[in-house]
Design an enzyme around this catalytic site. Structure first.
Site, mmCIF file in Angstrom:
data_model
loop_
_atom_site.group_PDB
_atom_site.id
_atom_site.type_symbol
_atom_site.label_atom_id
_atom_site.label_comp_id
_atom_site.label_asym_id
_atom_site.label_seq_id
_atom_site.Cartn_x
_atom_site.Cartn_y
_atom_site.Cartn_z
ATOM 1 N N GLY A 26 0.830 -1.211 0.000
ATOM 2 C CA GLY A 26 0.000 0.000 0.000
ATOM 3 C C GLY A 26 0.851 1.242 0.000
ATOM 4 O O GLY A 26 1.958 1.259 0.534
ATOM 5 N N ASP A 52 -11.189 10.163 11.474
ATOM 6 C CA ASP A 52 -11.086 9.979 10.023
ATOM 7 C C ASP A 52 -11.724 8.658 9.613
ATOM 8 O O ASP A 52 -11.183 7.912 8.803
ATOM 9 C CB ASP A 52 -9.621 10.027 9.587
ATOM 10 C CG ASP A 52 -9.484 10.202 8.078
ATOM 11 O OD1 ASP A 52 -8.507 9.677 7.513
ATOM 12 O OD2 ASP A 52 -10.358 10.851 7.468
#
Length: 759
Positions: A18, A141
């Site tokens: 990632g 978030d």
């Protein structure tokens, strides 16, 4: 970092899985423990970035990494380690087998999830948020890319702490000049957008946005213009999810709309309240939640057309001008490179391939060594067990330990049958069984349970894994309950060394272990060492967590206690008062911790001879304890006991004896005649009667105290001998000189015998 390959001579980077705006995620191998992990590396800041901001960002990363590493819940990604290597900050996490919700939406062409999966995800995320919010952590978030669905049906929240970095710094003036992306606005709460104070209810709003999207295929304000999205969050009521998808159950529609309320006070009070609503809704509308395939094969296309009207944008924070709406707020899979998109999280296999061999399972074919096939548990069954596990934990928090133990034992048996005796979930249930045994006075049983859990976790996870150390630390606590304080001290010291070695000296769990070690030193009769250690831990917790964090205040409370043991009552009083004020401000005036600190302040006042102030404090404390816990609550009676003692010190002996008798009667009826608290109250009755000159009645009371202590503590125990000494004094006051002298001689002989060294 890619060229380095080996971090801190321990974590070998294998392949990149990632990459995002803040850094990279690698699949890696922990060379020390032989297990696969995920390593997240914070991207180094170039010379073009503000150096002061970079310094703040790095310090915030370290602080939040410590907090993230302290979270241990099935629904939160486990953080094993963190540190810095060659100028790069890194975080070591468990490696997960699954995909995040953003990927699942994109892979299924933005079709909504099956209804039963949506509701199950909602319940699991609510459970995880309830845990993290109780630890004082707000994610800030929450979005589909930060929620993982594993192949076994478990849902995990990722990126705790890291997601908070930008929001904890002055975002309005700093982030737009540093080039750090703020992310998409699809999941931001109105208070975030307005730059107002953010608490746990902001996470609930973001969860409402996530649930809206996975249930309908689109976020609540599905617009291309980021300003229009922000205005929608702030000023526009979302369309009910059922207007997009009629098959959604009515309770789910109401839950999501409540989560999306503009004002935080209009949302569910907390994640536990949300979870209760979902559970009740499921039970009332179960006919809409039929079986369906796993999300990786979501069927039934549904796509809501863009229909929202773009509105003129009122004034919004300046930092919003640089935001982009993204592609329907979802991540992307770069199939050409095989890498997840910017915020994909950890999406590869969690493995325990290097686990040590355990005992041979029953039914193993001894000629081949092949264990019997275990039926694969369904995700629904595992999720159900996880829900029962969490419910049992909630029962424990309510003080219903016996009920909690029954549930944990049932879940542990089923998990062992499905997953095996050394599976982390099975051991998690057995750990909770140990806690229930400890809390219900069955310390010896708890010791056996924690010993077995620690051994299983060491085989499965390694000797220095946080969960292994947690079980060993509970073992130390239970040894203390059994009066085996030296053994307890040895285990605490070993756990502390392991925590410092694997986590570092500033990790919250390391500090928690040092806190308990300080308490145990007091039990060992080493108050000076206890005070020194507790003071250091309090300073470290204040530096890392803040001066008013509950953990910091808990250690300061122990500092005050050790000061009292050292006879430094003025310092103890000042510290207790500071703790009481801080707890009242952060936890509330009626919180048990606040009331406990006030009680100890009253004790300190009495020790300093300030009985009038102590008396007034105990009067108000009795009223507050009665209101909060009721007249027969143990803490109410402790406060009344303190009130009676100070009535006596002020010379109000008639009131004192009345108070002591009433407390003694309630304690005897609820705790029994030989309970230490009951005996203590009976002694206060005797003291007051003596001061009133009612020596015959005092003699009866002192004899009852001596008999009860003899039964409970033994005839030669110092407290038993002290009660008999008071009995002899009463005999002398009554003119029964011969009896008094004979008893004094007997006591002197017993004390002399006790003082002799053992043969």
């Amino acid at each position: 970092m890619a060229d380095t390959r080996l971090i801190q001579s321990r974590y070998r980077l294998l392949d990149l899985i990632g990459r995002g705006g803040m850094g990279e995620v690698w699949r890696a191998r922990d060379e020390s423990l032989g297990r696969l992990v995920a390593v997240k590396c914070l991207k180094p800041m170039g010379p073009q970035h503000d150096k002061a901001f970079t310094r703040i960002l790095r310090e915030r990363f370290r602080r939040e990494a410590r907090v993230a590493a302290s979270l241990q819940h099935r629904g939160v990604t486990v953080v094993h380690d963190f540190g810095e290597h060659e100028g790069v900050l890194y975080l070591v996490m468990e490696l997960l087998d699954g995909h995040n919700l953003s990927q699942l939406l994109e892979e299924n062409q933005q079709r909504p999830f099956p209804v039963d999966h949506v509701v199950d995800i909602a319940e699991q995320v609510a459970d995880a948020l309830g845990y993290t919010h109780r630890q004082g952590i707000v994610h800030r978030d929450l979005k589909p890319a930060n929620i993982m669905l594993l192949t076994d049906g478990t849902v995990k929240i990722c990126d705790f702490g890291i997601a908070r970095l930008g929001h904890d710094i002055n975002v309005t003036s700093r982030l737009t000049t540093t080039g750090i992306a703020m992310g998409t606005p699809h999941y931001m709460s109105p208070e975030q957008i307005g730059g107002k104070d953010v608490d746990h209810r902001s996470d609930l709003y973001s969860l409402g946005c996530v649930l809206y999207e996975i249930a309908t295929g689109v976020p609540p304000f599905d617009l291309a213009d980021p300003w229009a999205i922000l205005v929608g969050h702030r000023d526009t009521q979302p369309e009910p999810p059922r207007t997009h998808r009629a098959e959604l159950p009515g309770f789910f529609d109401r839950v999501v709309l409540d989560l999306l309320a503009k004002a935080p006070d209009e949302r569910p009070a907390d994640a536990s309240d949300l979870r209760r609503r979902i559970t009740l809704g499921r039970s009332g509308e179960h006919e809409t939640l039929g079986p369906s395939p796993l999300p990786t094969g979501i069927a039934g296309a549904y796509r809501t057309p863009e229909s929202a009207v773009r509105r003129p944008a009122p004034e919004l924070p300046p930092w919003a001008r640089n935001m982009t709406s993204g592609s329907q707020a979802t991540g992307s899979l770069n199939r050409g490179t095989g890498l997840p998109g910017p915020a994909a999280g950890l999406t590869v296999r969690w493995t325990t391939a290097t686990r040590a061999a355990t005992a041979t399972p029953p039914g193993t074919d001894r000629s081949t060594g092949v264990p019997p096939a275990r039926p694969a548990p369904t995700p629904e069954l595992l999720a159900g067990l996880a829900g029962r596990h969490s419910s049992a934990i909630d029962l424990g928090r309510l003080g219903r330990w016996e009920e909690a133990g029954d549930v944990h034992r049932a879940v542990a048996a089923q998990r062992e049958s499905l997953l095996g005796p050394d599976h982390p979930d099975t051991l998690a249930s057995r750990h909770e069984i140990g806690l229930t045994l400890s809390r219900t006075g069955r310390a010896a049983d708890a010791l056996r349970e924690f010993g077995q859990v620690a051994a299983g976790r060491e085989r499965t996870l390694g000797p220095d894994h946080p969960q292994t150390l947690a079980a060993r630390q509970e073992t130390a606590h239970v040894l203390g309950q059994l009066g085996r304080h030296f053994e307890s001290h040895q285990v605490y010291a070993a756990v502390l060394a392991a925590r410092e070695r694997s986590m570092g000296p500033d990790h919250p769990e390391t500090l928690r272990c040092r806190h308990h070690l300080a308490l145990n030193l007091t039990r060992l009769g080493r108050p000076e060492e206890s005070w020194q250690l507790a003071r250091q831990v309090a300073d470290d917790r204040a530096r890392l967590l803040g001066a008013t964090h509950p953990d910091t205040l808990a250690t300061r409370y122990e500092v005050a206690y050790t000061l009292g043991r050292l006879g430094r009552w003025a310092e103890a009083l000042e510290t207790y008062q500071d703790v009481a004020r801080a707890r009242a401000a952060t936890l509330g005036p009626d919180h048990p911790g606040t009331l406990a600190a006030r009680y100890e302040a009253g004790i300190s006042l009495g020790r300093l001879g300030r009985s009038a102030e102590a008396l007034e404090l105990f009067r108000t404390l009795v009223a507050d304890r009665t209101r909060v816990g009721g007249p027969s609550d143990a803490e109410t009676l402790r406060a009344r006991h303190g009130l009676g003692v100070n009535l006596g010190r002020m010379g109000h002996w008639e009131e004192a004896v009345t108070e002591a008798r009433e407390v003694c009667a309630i304690r005897e009826s609820t705790l029994g005649p030989d309970h230490p608290d009951t005996v203590l109250s009976r002694r206060e009755v005797a003291v007051a009667l003596g001061w009133l000159g009612r020596w015959a009645e005092a003699l009866v009371a002192y004899r009852q105290v001596a008999e009860a202590r003899g039964r409970g503590l033994g005839p030669d125990h110092p407290e038993t001998l002290a009660a008999r000494h008071d009995e002899a004094h009463c005999l002398d006051r009554l003119g029964r000189k011969e009896e008094s002298a004979e008893l004094f001689r007997t006591l002197a002989a017993q004390r002399a015998q006790n003082a002799l060294p053992p043969h």
